[in-house]
Design an enzyme around this catalytic site. Structure first.
Site, PDB file in Angstrom:
ATOM      1  N   LYS A 105      42.095  46.065  39.509  1.00  0.00           N
ATOM      2  CA  LYS A 105      41.175  46.796  40.387  1.00  0.00           C
ATOM      3  C   LYS A 105      41.887  47.783  41.312  1.00  0.00           C
ATOM      4  CE  LYS A 105      37.073  45.047  39.352  1.00  0.00           C
ATOM      5  NZ  LYS A 105      36.050  45.911  38.725  1.00  0.00           N
TER       6      LYS A 105
ATOM      7  N   GLU B  43      31.406  47.809  47.250  1.00  0.00           N
ATOM      8  CA  GLU B  43      30.665  46.598  46.898  1.00  0.00           C
ATOM      9  C   GLU B  43      31.655  45.649  46.233  1.00  0.00           C
ATOM     10  OE1 GLU B  43      30.925  49.133  44.860  1.00  0.00           O
ATOM     11  OE2 GLU B  43      31.616  48.041  43.110  1.00  0.00           O
TER      12      GLU B  43
ATOM     13  N   SER C 168      43.560  41.117  32.586  1.00  0.00           N
ATOM     14  CA  SER C 168      43.132  41.943  33.727  1.00  0.00           C
ATOM     15  C   SER C 168      43.362  41.317  35.094  1.00  0.00           C
ATOM     16  CB  SER C 168      41.650  42.296  33.571  1.00  0.00           C
ATOM     17  OG  SER C 168      40.879  41.119  33.414  1.00  0.00           O
TER      18      SER C 168
END
Lengths: 393, 260
Positions: free
Chosen positions: A89, A111, A377
């Protein structure tokens, strides 16, 4: 380039910018300027330096020998779990905070579902000295308490979203409402390849460093940049977008997205959007969306908060519709078992989102010469509670 | 018969009172009666909201009314049947307003035709892009003589205001502030400056000011600058508390127009 986004922001039948007028000037400013900003050499220099020195890139491409032995192929893990903050991220939040600076914005909103994007946003805001507000569903705040506290330690304000089912979809609604109310000084860092154009394309570009590195690393490893398979989990789809990006026009590379089937695609508690969704408009783009016949959005379910979203990015909807990527549905149970398997065979506890991608292995028949890259990930630290509650290890 | 919205703005270009309410709120059966009471009370225009699960441009009051309506089983086909019912008795122009997704699932062309057939005079679809409207739906709406109002906001550029005005028919919906629906309090000086600017633009359509119009003072102030104003959240708050819709709607409309 038949899979690339058009100037109007469409991937085939999906994408676009379906937003009320109150958001139009902000989104339009971003659309007009993002390519110029990202293309500047000073931007690229700062972005790449931060990815190297702050995030810890390039992340390793690790040949997982015991996993390879079990599934009879060469299986490589792209170690995004080793990024600072524990997941891919942060690649996007670094990029977007630099864009926000270039646009002259002083405040950031975001968010978050599982909290990984919220933590990655709070992290870059601390780094850059920007005000940060993160919207998070009240239900997710209870499920992911350590991440809430991580954001607070980093100086962010975490605001509970109290509408709807109080999860990621509702947090996104609240962030959009905040942006409508604060249009001039605030940039909204969307965490996935969703939202109105140019967000899906911008986020995919920032995440594309993943496939760029995979290519270079495979040349070192096997003398060829192209694997036979790239596998990634898909909620909104940002890690998959990054892992697929530089392979999309190379049709010899099979792309596989793993979606969360939850308790089963027919159970009524699922987030498998390509199976259960129909074209619709939510959060500013036209995409595949889980909804009733009347067009009301259905609350998704997955054991993993990061995949608990009723849509997928428009790019993935297009890859699905054209058949360029395959999508597989992975149940909670299959994902948890795959997470434990990776822990036991390779000494890596994956995030439960990521475990969905690993569970694809058991459904495949590989040739022994096949080169398979799985995008690892995120790491599983944030999910210990879920592993413990599940208990079968 | 001419479109009632066009007729209204031909006859009246000052103090137009438009009331917004959510279909199916407070209960499923109230949609028709509220329209009748509004006409009797002296409203000029009725906007009926199509409930949606994710109303991102709305504040807490309208969000909650959407949820109540959906939980009560409100759908777009039911609303169209109710509009037909309203039209048997009510002569006021009716505008249907909603987020795009339920309309897409119903079929946009089908919705346009059936809304007109049911007796609606205009539509507002705030998340329908202007270009998509012009490319796919504008000619059908013209053929059906159904008006389309687009929104403008304080951050909309002048160049774009003219574009939006050119695509709109009936009226232009001028959002009063950079905000979601349901703002309270009086107008700020920058809002009045914005209203002033709008009143001096040479738009082809009249404009109604909406968002944050909640009492006589804000209504009459907005009317100084535009053709009229739209009241939504304040009306819905009243409905929520009311035990006698007919009486309370009458009182609400009278107070808005005349003060206490």
């Amino acid at each position: 380039m038949k899979y690339a986004v058009t100037d109007e922001g469409y991937y085939g039948n999906f994408g676009g910018a379906y937003i009320p007028e109150m958001l139009y000037p902000n989104v339009e400013e971003l659309r007009e300027r993002y390519l110029d900003i990202i293309g500047q050499s000073s931007f690229q220099e700062e972005f790449n330096k931060l990815l190297k020195d702050f995030v810890g890139r390039p992340t390793p491409l690790f040949l997982a020998n015991r996993l390879s032995e079990k599934y009879k192929a060469s299986i490589y893990l792209k170690r995004e779990d080793l990024c600072h903050t524990g997941a891919h991220k942060v690649n996007n939040t670094i990029g977007q905070i630099l864009v926000a600076k270039a646009l002259g914005k002083s405040k950031i909103i975001a968010e978050t579902g599982a909290g990984q994007h919220g933590v990655a946003t709070a992290t870059v805001c601390a780094l850059m000295g920007m005000d940060c507000i993160v919207y998070m569903g009240k239900h997710d705040m209870e499920r992911q308490k350590p991440n809430v506290e991580r954001m607070r330690i980093l100086g962010a304000k975490v605001v509970p979203a109290l509408s709807g089912s109080m999860t990621l979809k509702d947090a996104t609604n609240e962030a959009m409402r905040h942006w409508i109310n604060n249009p001039t000084d605030t940039h909204y860092i969307i965490g996935s390849v969703v939202g109105p154009h140019p967000y899906p394309d911008m986020v995919a570009r920032f995440q594309s460093v993943i496939s760029q590195e995979i290519k270079a690393q495979l040349i070192q490893e096997i003398g060829n940049p192209y694997p036979d398979y790239v596998i990634a989990c898909v909620g909104g789809g940002s890690n998959a977008a990054g892992a697929f990006y530089h392979f999309i026009n190379e049709e010899q590379v099979t792309l596989i997205g793993a979606e969360a089937a939850g308790k089963g695609v027919d159970s009524g508690e699922s987030a498998a959007t390509t199976v259960l969704g129909k074209p619709g408009v939510l959060h500013g783009s036209k995409t595949l969306l889980m909804q009733t016949a009347d067009g009301q959005v259905i609350e998704p379910y997955s054991i993993s908060a990061g995949l608990d979203y009723p849509g997928i990015g428009p790019m993935h909807a297009h890859l699905f519709e054209t058949g360029r990527a395959q999508f597989m549905s992975i149940t909670d149970e299959e994902a948890m078992l795959a997470g434990i398997e990776l822990s036991r065979l390779e000494g890596i506890i994956p995030a439960i989102e990521t475990a969905h991608a690993l569970a694809v292995l058991d459904k495949m028949e590989f040739d022994k010469d096949d080169v398979v890259v799985i995008n690892l990930s995120g790491r599983g630290d944030k999910d210990l509670d879920t592993y413990i509650k599940w208990g079968k290890y | 018969m001419e479109n009632r919205l066009k007729t209204l703005f031909k006859k009246k270009s000052k103090n137009v009172l438009s009331i917004f309410y959510t279909a199916g709120f407070p209960t499923h059966k109230d949609t028709v009666a509220i329209a009748q009471y509004l006409e009797a009370a002296g409203a000029d225009l009725i906007e009926i909201g199509i409930p949606f699960s994710d109303p991102v441009a709305d504040g807490p009051t309208i969000q909650a009314s959407n949820k109540v309506a959906l939980d009560g089983g409100m759908t777009l086909p039911i609303l169209l049947a109710q509009v037909k019912e309203i039209r048997k008795q009510v002569k006021l122009p009716i505008v249907l307003m909603g987020y795009l997704n339920p309309v897409i699932q119903y079929g946009v062309e089908r919705f346009i035709k059936e809304a007109k057939a049911a007796g609606a005079d205009g539509l507002i679809l705030p998340d329908l892009p202007l270009v998509e409207f012009q490319t796919h739906y504008q000619s059908l709406m013209q053929a059906e003589d159904l008006c389309m109002s687009f929104l403008i906001s304080p951050t909309t550029s002048e160049e774009r205001i003219y574009k939006i005005d050119a695509a709109s028919t009936g009226f232009v919906y001028a959002v009063s502030a950079s905000s979601t629906t349901g703002a309270k309090g009086d107008f700020q000086p920058e809002q009045l400056a914005y209203f002033e600017k709008l009143s001096k633009l040479n738009m082809q359509n009249q404009h109604l000011i909406g968002f944050g119009i909640h009492d006589h003072q804000t209504f009459s102030k907005a009317c100084e600058y535009g053709a009229g104003a739209i009241v939504g959240s304040a009306f819905i708050s009243m409905l929520e508390k009311s035990n006698d819709l007919e009486k309370d709607i009458h009182l609400f409309v009278t107070r808005l127009k005349k003060g206490n």
